[in-house]
Design a protein around this motif. Structure first.
Motif, PDB file in Angstrom:
ATOM      1  N   GLY A 206      -1.556  -8.531   2.967  1.00 26.76           N
ATOM      2  CA  GLY A 206      -2.057  -9.003   1.733  1.00 26.76           C
ATOM      3  C   GLY A 206      -2.486 -10.378   1.595  1.00 26.76           C
ATOM      4  O   GLY A 206      -1.523 -11.267   1.553  1.00 26.76           O
TER       5      GLY A 206
ATOM      6  N   LEU B  39      -0.273  -9.425  -5.312  1.00 24.41           N
ATOM      7  CA  LEU B  39      -1.153  -8.214  -4.727  1.00 24.41           C
ATOM      8  C   LEU B  39      -0.577  -6.758  -5.197  1.00 24.41           C
ATOM      9  O   LEU B  39       0.485  -6.669  -5.339  1.00 24.41           O
ATOM     10  CB  LEU B  39      -0.887  -8.432  -3.076  1.00 24.41           C
ATOM     11  CG  LEU B  39      -1.663  -9.484  -2.292  1.00 24.41           C
ATOM     12  CD1 LEU B  39      -3.354  -9.281  -2.501  1.00 24.41           C
ATOM     13  CD2 LEU B  39      -1.227 -10.744  -2.625  1.00 24.41           C
TER      14      LEU B  39
ATOM     15  N   TYR C 125      -8.413  -8.108  -2.200  1.00 24.75           N
ATOM     16  CA  TYR C 125      -7.508  -8.783  -0.978  1.00 24.75           C
ATOM     17  C   TYR C 125      -8.128  -8.270   0.431  1.00 24.75           C
ATOM     18  O   TYR C 125      -8.889  -7.440   0.453  1.00 24.75           O
ATOM     19  CB  TYR C 125      -6.264  -8.201  -1.158  1.00 24.75           C
ATOM     20  CG  TYR C 125      -5.952  -6.619  -1.178  1.00 24.75           C
ATOM     21  CD1 TYR C 125      -5.771  -5.999   0.249  1.00 24.75           C
ATOM     22  CD2 TYR C 125      -6.092  -5.415  -1.846  1.00 24.75           C
ATOM     23  CE1 TYR C 125      -5.680  -4.922   0.688  1.00 24.75           C
ATOM     24  CE2 TYR C 125      -5.805  -4.393  -1.659  1.00 24.75           C
ATOM     25  CZ  TYR C 125      -5.727  -3.806  -0.316  1.00 24.75           C
ATOM     26  OH  TYR C 125      -5.627  -2.560  -0.161  1.00 24.75           O
TER      27      TYR C 125
END
Length: 401
Positions: free
Chosen positions: A54, A265, A154
């Motif tokens: 991520g 994330l 992401y």
């Protein structure tokens, strides 16, 4: 006569991108770099910060150069996925939140101005809007937020490197999954010595070795760059919890004290089959003086103090999160410098050796922009300089100690 026309040393985010761009235009390209180590504790080679799933991606950036690097890279994500067959992009959107007072007020004003410059019409949210749209988050009263719902979210850096490597191979590049120990300038070409003693020669070499760029023997000069150890926290959640938070965007939270700002994330499936939320943002910088210190940092387990801070921030921002386990991981960020001051941009330019060039220093912001940075590295290798008129090349000029 060298074996290859162009060699890229460093199979990370920018290096693999540079190799792909080169291979799509020219024959005689080789990409050199080892696979991810299996046994970190006993590994004596190099490490990389892309061993993760991520990194935040977004088009909005107050800095126009970084915004251009990001926008051009994001525009090519789906093409790279289609070419390689590897998915790495999660378009979950990105939420940037601060306060309507103090230091973060100015930060948020810059974010809104940046959105206007790149032609993005974000969703603007206040306290009520944040609670209604993202009920799992908890922000302080008086919050101000900008939400970018598309072209943001992401990327998996690990899978992005795999995708770029596959795409480079499909375009004709050779890939040597080994570590480069040294590079020597010869008459009209460079010779690369690999771990094990084998050598590879190329007319021009681009060194893109991240935190190991200043490994003795790689460059003819010492790049003026500082490398910092970073601590990341991963929070394991159940499949049910991941499903509950399926709409969660990536988050950048600018608290009033600058050292308390963090990024987050959403739940992402990792190679071990578990879902993790990730949070980062160190309270203190840990300068790593040399490549031995960089290697030791990756194996160290990170900073307990910064880990405790990140655990507290996660519980503060997502108080309802049902955490199965929290664990600490390490990575590094690299910042090119000029006479002791950070340049704010990657170093992409020539060295004192005519066949050896460098591309290093992601400034903690390069993952999302790595494809465009790699394209500039490829341009440098072909022309000896960056020729794209949209970039002031002085921004990228490497400085050497």
């Amino acid at each position: 006569m060298p074996q290859f026309q162009y060699a890229v040393v460093g199979r990370g985010l920018t290096g693999s991108a540079a190799a792909r761009h080169l291979a799509e235009q020219f024959a005689g390209v080789v990409l050199i770099g080892p696979d991810e180590p299996v046994d970190w504790a006993n590994h004596q080679g190099v490490f990389a910060s892309h061993y993760d799933e991520g990194r935040i991606t977004r088009t909005i950036d107050p800095n126009e150069v970084w915004a251009r690097l990001a926008n051009r890279s994001i525009a090519r994500y789906r093409e790279i996925e289609a070419t390689s067959g590897v998915t790495f992009y999660g378009e979950k959107g990105c939420l940037i939140s601060g306060l309507k007072t103090g230091r973060s007020q100015s930060y948020m004003a810059n974010i809104r101005a940046a959105a206007a410059r790149v032609g993005v019409e974000p969703v603007l949210l206040d306290d009520e809007g944040l609670k209604a749209t993202f009920p799992y988050f908890s922000f302080p009263d008086g919050s101000d937020a900008v939400f970018e719902p598309v072209n943001a979210g992401y990327v998996s850096p690990r899978r992005l490197v795999a995708a770029q490597t596959i795409a480079a191979e499909k375009a004709g590049a050779n890939v040597i999954r080994n570590r480069a120990l040294s590079i020597a300038q010869k008459h009209g070409y460079a010779e690369i010595t690999l771990n094990g003693g084998e050598t590879v020669s190329a007319a021009r070499v681009l060194v893109a070795a991240g935190g190991f760029t200043n490994q003795p023997g790689l460059l003819p000069d010492v790049l003026d760059m500082q490398v910092y150890g970073r601590t990341i926290s991963l929070f394991e959640v159940s499949e049910a919890e991941a499903a509950r938070l399926a709409s969660m965007p990536s988050l950048i939270f600018e608290d009033e004290p600058e050292e308390l700002g963090v990024y987050m994330l959403p739940p992402i499936l990792y190679p071990d089959g578990k879902h993790y939320l990730k949070i980062g943002g160190d309270m203190t910088d840990i300068l790593l003086e040399n490549t031995d210190a960089v290697r030791d940092w990756f194996k160290s387990g990170g900073s307990p103090r910064n880990f405790d801070h990140l655990v507290g921030m996660m519980k503060r921002l997502v108080p309802s999160l049902d955490i199965k386990e929290a664990r600490l991981v390490t990575c590094v960020t690299s910042y090119p410098h000029d006479q002791g001051k950070p340049t704010k941009y990657p170093a992409i330019g020539p060295t004192s050796a005519p066949s050896i060039f460098v591309m290093a220093g992601g400034c903690g912001a390069a993952a999302k922009s790595s494809d465009e940075i790699g394209r500039l590295g490829a341009e440098l290798l072909v022309h000896g300089e960056i020729i794209d008129p949209d970039y002031p090349t002085a921004d990228f000029a490497p400085r050497f100690v």
